[in-house]
Design a protein around this motif. Sequence first.
Motif, PDB file in Angstrom:
ATOM      1  N   TYR A 274     -56.950  -9.333   2.754  1.00 38.82           N
ATOM      2  CA  TYR A 274     -57.763  -9.395   1.546  1.00 38.82           C
ATOM      3  C   TYR A 274     -58.466  -8.067   1.316  1.00 38.82           C
ATOM      4  CZ  TYR A 274     -56.808 -14.368   1.683  1.00 38.82           C
ATOM      5  OH  TYR A 274     -56.171 -15.591   1.694  1.00 38.82           O
ATOM      6  N   SER A 275     -57.679  -7.039   1.109  1.00 42.10           N
ATOM      7  CA  SER A 275     -58.222  -5.728   0.765  1.00 42.10           C
ATOM      8  C   SER A 275     -57.458  -5.232  -0.449  1.00 42.10           C
ATOM      9  CB  SER A 275     -58.076  -4.749   1.931  1.00 42.10           C
ATOM     10  OG  SER A 275     -56.707  -4.531   2.221  1.00 42.10           O
ATOM     11  N   GLY A 276     -58.046  -4.264  -1.118  1.00 37.79           N
ATOM     12  CA  GLY A 276     -57.376  -3.744  -2.291  1.00 37.79           C
ATOM     13  C   GLY A 276     -57.971  -2.430  -2.731  1.00 37.79           C
ATOM     14  N   SER A 277     -57.462  -1.934  -3.853  1.00 34.46           N
ATOM     15  CA  SER A 277     -57.949  -0.661  -4.380  1.00 34.46           C
ATOM     16  C   SER A 277     -57.589  -0.541  -5.851  1.00 34.46           C
ATOM     17  CB  SER A 277     -57.342   0.506  -3.599  1.00 34.46           C
ATOM     18  OG  SER A 277     -55.945   0.569  -3.821  1.00 34.46           O
ATOM     19  N   CYS A 278     -58.163   0.487  -6.445  1.00 32.56           N
ATOM     20  CA  CYS A 278     -57.852   0.822  -7.829  1.00 32.56           C
ATOM     21  C   CYS A 278     -56.490   1.520  -7.890  1.00 32.56           C
ATOM     22  CB  CYS A 278     -58.940   1.747  -8.376  1.00 32.56           C
ATOM     23  SG  CYS A 278     -59.014   3.321  -7.475  1.00 32.56           S
ATOM     24  N   GLY A 279     -56.114   1.965  -9.061  1.00 36.08           N
ATOM     25  CA  GLY A 279     -54.821   2.629  -9.239  1.00 36.08           C
ATOM     26  C   GLY A 279     -54.687   3.944  -8.496  1.00 36.08           C
ATOM     27  N   CYS A 280     -55.778   4.725  -8.395  1.00 34.04           N
ATOM     28  CA  CYS A 280     -55.695   6.025  -7.718  1.00 34.04           C
ATOM     29  C   CYS A 280     -56.068   5.940  -6.239  1.00 34.04           C
ATOM     30  CB  CYS A 280     -56.568   7.056  -8.439  1.00 34.04           C
ATOM     31  SG  CYS A 280     -58.357   6.858  -8.215  1.00 34.04           S
ATOM     32  N   GLY A 281     -56.621   4.796  -5.801  1.00 40.42           N
ATOM     33  CA  GLY A 281     -56.972   4.596  -4.400  1.00 40.42           C
ATOM     34  C   GLY A 281     -58.356   5.081  -4.010  1.00 40.42           C
ATOM     35  N   GLN A 282     -59.116   5.660  -4.939  1.00 44.33           N
ATOM     36  CA  GLN A 282     -60.453   6.167  -4.639  1.00 44.33           C
ATOM     37  C   GLN A 282     -61.446   5.037  -4.398  1.00 44.33           C
ATOM     38  OE1 GLN A 282     -64.418   6.904  -5.191  1.00 44.33           O
ATOM     39  NE2 GLN A 282     -63.439   6.277  -7.077  1.00 44.33           N
ATOM     40  N   LEU A 283     -61.314   3.943  -5.124  1.00 45.52           N
ATOM     41  CA  LEU A 283     -62.194   2.782  -4.957  1.00 45.52           C
ATOM     42  C   LEU A 283     -61.436   1.730  -4.154  1.00 45.52           C
ATOM     43  CD1 LEU A 283     -64.974   1.486  -6.015  1.00 45.52           C
ATOM     44  CD2 LEU A 283     -63.477   0.194  -7.512  1.00 45.52           C
ATOM     45  N   THR A 284     -61.938   1.427  -2.978  1.00 46.15           N
ATOM     46  CA  THR A 284     -61.311   0.410  -2.133  1.00 46.15           C
ATOM     47  C   THR A 284     -62.292  -0.733  -1.929  1.00 46.15           C
ATOM     48  OG1 THR A 284     -62.085   1.466  -0.096  1.00 46.15           O
ATOM     49  CG2 THR A 284     -59.890   2.107  -0.905  1.00 46.15           C
ATOM     50  N   TYR A 285     -61.760  -1.907  -1.639  1.00 44.70           N
ATOM     51  CA  TYR A 285     -62.630  -3.058  -1.391  1.00 44.70           C
ATOM     52  C   TYR A 285     -62.019  -3.972  -0.355  1.00 44.70           C
ATOM     53  CZ  TYR A 285     -59.482  -5.714  -4.413  1.00 44.70           C
ATOM     54  OH  TYR A 285     -58.373  -6.319  -4.945  1.00 44.70           O
ATOM     55  N   ARG A 286     -62.862  -4.849   0.168  1.00 43.95           N
ATOM     56  CA  ARG A 286     -62.439  -5.815   1.185  1.00 43.95           C
ATOM     57  C   ARG A 286     -63.177  -7.119   0.934  1.00 43.95           C
ATOM     58  NH1 ARG A 286     -62.761  -2.703   5.260  1.00 43.95           N
ATOM     59  NH2 ARG A 286     -60.538  -2.482   5.472  1.00 43.95           N
ATOM     60  N   LEU A 287     -62.461  -8.215   1.074  1.00 47.91           N
ATOM     61  CA  LEU A 287     -63.061  -9.543   0.993  1.00 47.91           C
ATOM     62  C   LEU A 287     -63.214 -10.058   2.413  1.00 47.91           C
ATOM     63  CD1 LEU A 287     -60.766 -11.064  -1.810  1.00 47.91           C
ATOM     64  CD2 LEU A 287     -62.740  -9.547  -2.052  1.00 47.91           C
TER      65      LEU A 287
ATOM     66  N   ARG B 270     -69.409 -11.666  -0.368  1.00 45.31           N
ATOM     67  CA  ARG B 270     -68.240 -11.536   0.505  1.00 45.31           C
ATOM     68  C   ARG B 270     -67.338 -10.381   0.084  1.00 45.31           C
ATOM     69  NH1 ARG B 270     -66.371 -17.559   2.452  1.00 45.31           N
ATOM     70  NH2 ARG B 270     -68.475 -18.378   2.753  1.00 45.31           N
ATOM     71  N   VAL B 271     -67.827  -9.553  -0.837  1.00 48.47           N
ATOM     72  CA  VAL B 271     -67.058  -8.408  -1.326  1.00 48.47           C
ATOM     73  C   VAL B 271     -67.813  -7.125  -0.995  1.00 48.47           C
ATOM     74  CG1 VAL B 271     -66.041  -7.298  -3.355  1.00 48.47           C
ATOM     75  CG2 VAL B 271     -66.189  -9.800  -3.245  1.00 48.47           C
ATOM     76  N   THR B 272     -67.141  -6.215  -0.307  1.00 43.75           N
ATOM     77  CA  THR B 272     -67.715  -4.886  -0.063  1.00 43.75           C
ATOM     78  C   THR B 272     -66.743  -3.860  -0.613  1.00 43.75           C
ATOM     79  OG1 THR B 272     -66.703  -4.793   2.144  1.00 43.75           O
ATOM     80  CG2 THR B 272     -68.988  -5.574   2.007  1.00 43.75           C
ATOM     81  N   TRP B 273     -67.287  -2.719  -1.062  1.00 46.13           N
ATOM     82  CA  TRP B 273     -66.395  -1.682  -1.562  1.00 46.13           C
ATOM     83  C   TRP B 273     -66.938  -0.306  -1.252  1.00 46.13           C
ATOM     84  CZ3 TRP B 273     -69.514  -4.319  -5.021  1.00 46.13           C
ATOM     85  CH2 TRP B 273     -70.304  -3.552  -5.866  1.00 46.13           C
ATOM     86  N   ASP B 274     -66.010   0.648  -1.244  1.00 43.08           N
ATOM     87  CA  ASP B 274     -66.322   2.056  -1.029  1.00 43.08           C
ATOM     88  C   ASP B 274     -65.711   2.844  -2.175  1.00 43.08           C
ATOM     89  OD1 ASP B 274     -67.585   1.951   1.608  1.00 43.08           O
ATOM     90  OD2 ASP B 274     -65.601   1.331   2.319  1.00 43.08           O
ATOM     91  N   GLY B 275     -66.420   3.864  -2.599  1.00 37.02           N
ATOM     92  CA  GLY B 275     -65.934   4.715  -3.678  1.00 37.02           C
ATOM     93  C   GLY B 275     -66.840   4.622  -4.885  1.00 37.02           C
ATOM     94  N   ASP B 276     -66.642   5.538  -5.789  1.00 39.92           N
ATOM     95  CA  ASP B 276     -67.467   5.579  -6.993  1.00 39.92           C
ATOM     96  C   ASP B 276     -66.952   4.593  -8.029  1.00 39.92           C
ATOM     97  OD1 ASP B 276     -69.108   7.576  -5.955  1.00 39.92           O
ATOM     98  OD2 ASP B 276     -67.770   9.163  -6.663  1.00 39.92           O
ATOM     99  N   ALA B 277     -67.881   3.802  -8.547  1.00 41.01           N
ATOM    100  CA  ALA B 277     -67.527   2.788  -9.543  1.00 41.01           C
ATOM    101  C   ALA B 277     -68.430   2.931 -10.760  1.00 41.01           C
ATOM    102  CB  ALA B 277     -67.687   1.392  -8.943  1.00 41.01           C
ATOM    103  N   THR B 278     -67.942   2.450 -11.865  1.00 42.36           N
ATOM    104  CA  THR B 278     -68.756   2.335 -13.070  1.00 42.36           C
ATOM    105  C   THR B 278     -68.788   0.861 -13.448  1.00 42.36           C
ATOM    106  OG1 THR B 278     -66.856   2.695 -14.531  1.00 42.36           O
ATOM    107  CG2 THR B 278     -68.160   4.634 -13.916  1.00 42.36           C
ATOM    108  N   GLU B 279     -69.841   0.466 -14.119  1.00 43.43           N
ATOM    109  CA  GLU B 279     -69.949  -0.917 -14.571  1.00 43.43           C
ATOM    110  C   GLU B 279     -70.036  -0.932 -16.079  1.00 43.43           C
ATOM    111  OE1 GLU B 279     -73.229  -2.622 -12.334  1.00 43.43           O
ATOM    112  OE2 GLU B 279     -71.805  -3.273 -10.798  1.00 43.43           O
ATOM    113  N   HIS B 280     -69.317  -1.851 -16.673  1.00 44.16           N
ATOM    114  CA  HIS B 280     -69.251  -1.962 -18.124  1.00 44.16           C
ATOM    115  C   HIS B 280     -69.607  -3.378 -18.533  1.00 44.16           C
ATOM    116  CE1 HIS B 280     -67.112   1.907 -18.332  1.00 44.16           C
ATOM    117  NE2 HIS B 280     -66.680   1.523 -17.132  1.00 44.16           N
TER     118      HIS B 280
END
Length: 160
Positions: free
Chosen positions: A9-22, A55-65
């Motif tokens: 249960y891990s994932g990332s954005c299209g470029c891989g800069q933002l990663t996350y884990r459940l 239960r969600v953690t992430w690394d990398g720069d994110a924006t919120e909309h």
Amino acid sequence: MEVNGVERYSGSCGCGQLTYRLSSGPMIVHCCHCKECQKQTGSAYVLNAIIEADRVTWDGDATEHNLSTPSGKGQVITRCADCGTAVFCSYLVRLGKLKYIRVGTLDDPDVCWPDVQIFTSSKQRWVPLNPDIPSFEEFYNFQDVWPEAAYTRLNAVFGK
């Protein structure tokens, strides 16, 4: 937990800069055919794995909309600051206590099959519905659809 060398249960954005884990599997997975999801994803539907926000953690720069929703409460979509991929969102009608993970951003999206198809009244005509997955023209009653263990988790989030 790893399966074939991939964090289950891990994932990332299209470029891989933002990663996350459940820290656990999701409570339920929606296949949503509403017009809002179609517009926001540029697709015929979205697959969202619903999990407790803590239960969600992430690394990398994110924006919120902030975007509107039919409830009028809105939602916050979290995107990679570099490539703009939407990785998850929180609906404010749920007080931001749940995250809706975009299943396609998981390293192994096959671990999250849809449990339910919703808002099928607005699905694209060319999209077939899987008869083995419960479907609803609009939404549903949580207690009638969610597995007991998932429903217990949901109630714990809201102190019930």
